[in-house]
Write an enzyme that holds these catalytic residues in place. Sequence first.
Site, PDB file in Angstrom:
ATOM      1  N   ILE A  80     -16.885  25.886  -1.991  1.00  0.00           N
ATOM      2  CA  ILE A  80     -17.542  24.822  -1.223  1.00  0.00           C
ATOM      3  C   ILE A  80     -16.388  23.962  -0.699  1.00  0.00           C
ATOM      4  CG2 ILE A  80     -17.888  23.497  -3.379  1.00  0.00           C
ATOM      5  CD1 ILE A  80     -20.288  22.148  -2.206  1.00  0.00           C
ATOM      6  N   SER A  81     -16.408  23.636   0.597  1.00  0.00           N
ATOM      7  CA  SER A  81     -15.281  22.924   1.204  1.00  0.00           C
ATOM      8  C   SER A  81     -15.118  21.517   0.632  1.00  0.00           C
ATOM      9  CB  SER A  81     -15.469  22.819   2.712  1.00  0.00           C
ATOM     10  OG  SER A  81     -15.725  24.073   3.279  1.00  0.00           O
ATOM     11  N   GLN A  82     -13.892  21.004   0.782  1.00  0.00           N
ATOM     12  CA  GLN A  82     -13.578  19.615   0.421  1.00  0.00           C
ATOM     13  C   GLN A  82     -14.498  18.691   1.243  1.00  0.00           C
ATOM     14  OE1 GLN A  82      -9.800  18.811   2.077  1.00  0.00           O
ATOM     15  NE2 GLN A  82      -9.519  16.845   1.062  1.00  0.00           N
TER      16      GLN A  82
END
Length: 233
Positions: A80-82
């Site tokens: 899951i992206s930053q």
Amino acid sequence: MYRFFFLLCLMPLITLTATGQDYQAERHNMVDQQIRNRGIRNSQVLEAMRNVKRHLFVPEQYRHLAYSDRPLPIGHQQTISQPYIVALMTDYLELKEDEKVLEIGTGSGYQAAVLAEIVDQVYSVEIVEPLAHRAQSTLGELGYDNVHIRIGDGYKGWQEHAPYDAIIVTASPSDVPPPLKEQLAEGGRMVIPVGGPVFQKLVLLRKKDGKVKQTDVTSVRFVPMIDEEGDRH
Ligand code: SAH
């Protein structure tokens, strides 16, 4: 005596964990410190990210890290992206309420939820079947009924619902897939990480008078976009 005092201090924490902590304060801090302070002032984006319960999109063992300034593993070698990257990409899409968005790389479903807070309809394609199913059930439980997920190779987009006012790609191919350019509406915007398997540049595309113009935004690091055999696009 000290031990008793220590326990007493921990009581609210223990109770909250047992009843399912909401992390509202952490979520608001995340938005202020990691997003607003880094220059993103789009109130739709900030509000959406204050609303979406990111901790419910990450595996349970990482829940306590859900609001930290980093990407997190979600299984199947995916992440899951930053939060800042989610905000930055969403900001570049310049979304309006009545718009339709295509996402490639559903992953946990978090980015889709952020989009769904802002626009009317979100279409999202994921190639890893178990991730698609999990995202579907998380989004369903949270009541995001304007997100539609399809299992398949997002390189080809999702022709059936095209054209899209905005397209966001969260896995990286070596070049912009031509079908995605085609499925972009007139006046549409696309953000996509393109380049090598490890490091890429985030690129913004705009379709004007049928032509697509491209500008570089920043350097990023995304997981590769793969085909059905698992090879990189
Ligand atoms: N947007 C996601 C993060 C995605 S990570 C989130 O908010 O959690 C990138 C995702 O792209 C992974 O889940 C990966 O399985 C998926 N992916 C990789 N190649 C793909 C392809 N060709 N089509 C669709 N999804 C793809």
